[in-house]
Design an enzyme around this catalytic site. Structure first.
Site, PDB file in Angstrom:
ATOM      1  N   HIS A 197     -18.789  15.729 -14.350  1.00 53.17           N
ATOM      2  CA  HIS A 197     -17.985  15.860 -15.571  1.00 53.17           C
ATOM      3  C   HIS A 197     -18.444  17.030 -16.427  1.00 53.17           C
ATOM      4  O   HIS A 197     -17.751  17.386 -17.388  1.00 53.17           O
ATOM      5  CB  HIS A 197     -18.044  14.572 -16.396  1.00 53.17           C
ATOM      6  CG  HIS A 197     -17.407  13.398 -15.720  1.00 53.17           C
ATOM      7  ND1 HIS A 197     -16.102  13.374 -15.318  1.00 53.17           N
ATOM      8  CD2 HIS A 197     -17.930  12.207 -15.344  1.00 53.17           C
ATOM      9  CE1 HIS A 197     -15.818  12.227 -14.737  1.00 53.17           C
ATOM     10  NE2 HIS A 197     -16.914  11.501 -14.723  1.00 53.17           N
ATOM     11  N   ASP A 203     -16.208  10.331  -6.169  1.00 57.83           N
ATOM     12  CA  ASP A 203     -16.472   9.454  -7.314  1.00 57.83           C
ATOM     13  C   ASP A 203     -15.130   8.889  -7.820  1.00 57.83           C
ATOM     14  O   ASP A 203     -14.081   9.521  -7.661  1.00 57.83           O
ATOM     15  CB  ASP A 203     -17.131  10.303  -8.421  1.00 57.83           C
ATOM     16  CG  ASP A 203     -17.637   9.484  -9.593  1.00 57.83           C
ATOM     17  OD1 ASP A 203     -18.853   9.248  -9.670  1.00 57.83           O
ATOM     18  OD2 ASP A 203     -16.791   9.065 -10.431  1.00 57.83           O
ATOM     19  N   HIS A 257     -14.084   8.697 -10.750  1.00 53.96           N
ATOM     20  CA  HIS A 257     -13.574   9.501 -11.869  1.00 53.96           C
ATOM     21  C   HIS A 257     -13.375  10.948 -11.446  1.00 53.96           C
ATOM     22  O   HIS A 257     -14.195  11.503 -10.706  1.00 53.96           O
ATOM     23  CB  HIS A 257     -14.562   9.434 -13.036  1.00 53.96           C
ATOM     24  CG  HIS A 257     -14.845   8.044 -13.477  1.00 53.96           C
ATOM     25  ND1 HIS A 257     -15.918   7.311 -12.980  1.00 53.96           N
ATOM     26  CD2 HIS A 257     -14.197   7.223 -14.344  1.00 53.96           C
ATOM     27  CE1 HIS A 257     -15.918   6.112 -13.554  1.00 53.96           C
ATOM     28  NE2 HIS A 257     -14.892   6.031 -14.376  1.00 53.96           N
ATOM     29  N   ASP A 286     -18.730   4.649  -7.396  1.00 57.06           N
ATOM     30  CA  ASP A 286     -18.054   3.755  -8.343  1.00 57.06           C
ATOM     31  C   ASP A 286     -16.616   3.448  -7.923  1.00 57.06           C
ATOM     32  O   ASP A 286     -15.900   2.749  -8.640  1.00 57.06           O
ATOM     33  CB  ASP A 286     -18.109   4.288  -9.786  1.00 57.06           C
ATOM     34  CG  ASP A 286     -17.860   5.783  -9.900  1.00 57.06           C
ATOM     35  OD1 ASP A 286     -17.974   6.295 -11.039  1.00 57.06           O
ATOM     36  OD2 ASP A 286     -17.573   6.441  -8.880  1.00 57.06           O
TER      37      ASP A 286
HETATM   38  N1  LIG Z   1     -16.736   3.049 -21.907  1.00 56.69           N
HETATM   39  C1  LIG Z   1     -16.548   2.923 -20.505  1.00 56.69           C
HETATM   40  C2  LIG Z   1     -17.070   4.110 -19.747  1.00 56.69           C
HETATM   41  C3  LIG Z   1     -16.859   5.435 -20.437  1.00 56.69           C
HETATM   42  N2  LIG Z   1     -17.449   6.527 -19.708  1.00 56.69           N
HETATM   43  C4  LIG Z   1     -16.552   7.187 -18.756  1.00 56.69           C
HETATM   44  C5  LIG Z   1     -16.974   7.001 -17.352  1.00 56.69           C
HETATM   45  C6  LIG Z   1     -17.961   8.060 -16.896  1.00 56.69           C
HETATM   46  C7  LIG Z   1     -18.226   7.928 -15.397  1.00 56.69           C
HETATM   47  C8  LIG Z   1     -19.053   8.977 -14.843  1.00 56.69           C
HETATM   48  S1  LIG Z   1     -19.115   9.032 -13.059  1.00 56.69           S
HETATM   49 ZN   LIG Z   2     -17.545   8.019 -11.916  1.00 52.69          ZN
END
Ligand SMILES: NCCCNCCCCCS
Ligand SMILES: [Zn+2]
Length: 344
Positions: free
Chosen positions: A160, A196, A198, A285
């Site tokens: 990210h 991932d 995300h 994830d």
């Molecule tokens: N408040 C819930 C999670 C917010 N954070 C975003 C997810 C980041 C994932 C990184 S792989």
């Molecule tokens: Zn993630």
């Protein structure tokens, strides 16, 4: 398969994450490293090696100097303001306030450089991020010099993190730094495959106008999933980079059958693009029990993921990204690596 790891990645021990309006214990916790390491040993995956120190030059090949300097000094500056909690951004440039001029005040600079409020900066953050990128560089150098796969037990994750932005638990974009290192050491084109849950918004942003890195990401549809504002299929790269950015947004609830269809398409594109190295942003994830994600991959599915990646026949460097079902993170990560080696 060789694993690169150092306990220095656990120097970041943030106590707070803003989640649902409350400050919770961060999902991206140092214990993730211990559990992955435990499974690396238990599965006899191979030797675990300390990384070498590569300094900041490879970081500055990707990230903005002002951003790196900000990360280096943020915690001390925050404390010098008498703040009791951890450094969390709370005001940002917005659609109606574009912020062309960088503020002097730390709160303004924090909003300038932060992607999201989910990522606190605390003591040891900068040091852990440096250790994590050294792991990534050691792993990719091993793959480049031996042709063998390597696993970088990176923490904090990186996908990210953009040229000058942190968030989603990421500070330095380990995969981008590794890919750039490979290009700087003679390769013509590198594939970065982000599995991932995300979207790898940072990696996309960094390479969006380039054709020497093919970036592909399978992830939760940003209409419903973090990071919400990037990761659509229409984003295909621009300029020289057009066609070298491939997004596979998938709906919440996606199971392996649908997910694997996207993976196979991604693998085909990597084959067709003549990539000489594969860097895998290995987030696990997408696992069915992940607390902050919404795909339905099982632990056994991760073994099949590894098998399919091996089918490319490329030197491959795996770098840990997300994965927040802490109890199963070790199983899921090692299943990919064992599947890749044909040992499962
Ligand atoms: N408040 C819930 C999670 C917010 N954070 C975003 C997810 C980041 C994932 C990184 S792989
Ligand atoms: Zn993630």
């Amino acid at each position: 398969m060789l694993t690169f790891h150092t306990a220095a990645t656990q120097q970041r021990r943030a106590r707070t994450e803003l989640d649902g309006g409350v400050l919770v214990t961060p999902y991206e916790c140092p214990e993730r490293v211990d559990l992955v390491l435990e499974h690396v040993h238990a599965s006899r995956l191979g030797e675990v090696r300390e990384p070498d120190a590569f300094g900041l030059a490879p970081v500055l090949a990707i990230h903005d100097r002002g951003y790196v300097d900000f990360l280096a000094g943020c915690w001390d500056e925050w404390r010098s303001l008498g703040r009791q909690g951890e450094a969390i951004a709370w005001i940002w440039p917005t659609r109606t306030m574009p912020g062309e001029i960088l503020p002097d005040h730390l709160d303004g600079r924090l909003g300038h450089y932060a992607l999201s409020a989910d990522t606190s900066i605390c003591e040891g953050t900068f040091e852990a991020a440096q250790a994590s990128k050294d792991i990534a560089l050691s792993a990719v150098r091993h793959s480049l010099t031996t042709g063998e796969p390597a696993f970088g037990l990176c923490r904090p994750p990186g996908h990210h993190a953009a040229t000058d932005q942190f968030g989603g638990y990421c500070f330095f974009n380990n995969a981008a730094i590794a890919a750039q290192y490979a290009l700087d050491h003679g390769l013509g084109r590198v594939a970065v495959l982000d599995i991932d849950f995300h979207h790898g918004n940072g990696t996309q942003q960094i390479f969006y106008e380039r054709d020497d890195v093919l970036f592909l990401s399978l992830h939760g549809d940003p209409r419903q999933c973090f990071p919400y504002f990037l990761g659509h299929a229409e984003e295909i790269g621009c300029g020289k980079g057009e066609g070298f950015n491939v997004n596979y947004p998938l709906p919440p609830g996606t199971d392996f059958a649908a997910w694997a269809g996207a993976l196979d398409d991604a693998l085909e594109r990597i084959r067709a693009a003549g990539c000489e190295l594969l860097v895998v942003s290995l987030g696990v994830d997408a696992f069915e029990n992940d607390p902050i994600s919404e795909f339905k991959l099982t632990s056994d599915d991760f073994t099949e993921v590894g098998r399919r990646l091996a089918g490319l026949g490329l030197p491959t460097t795996f770098l840990l990204e997300g994965g927040y079902a802490v109890e199963e993170i070790g199983i899921n990560v090692v299943n990919v690596l064992s599947g890749f080696e044909g040992r499962a």
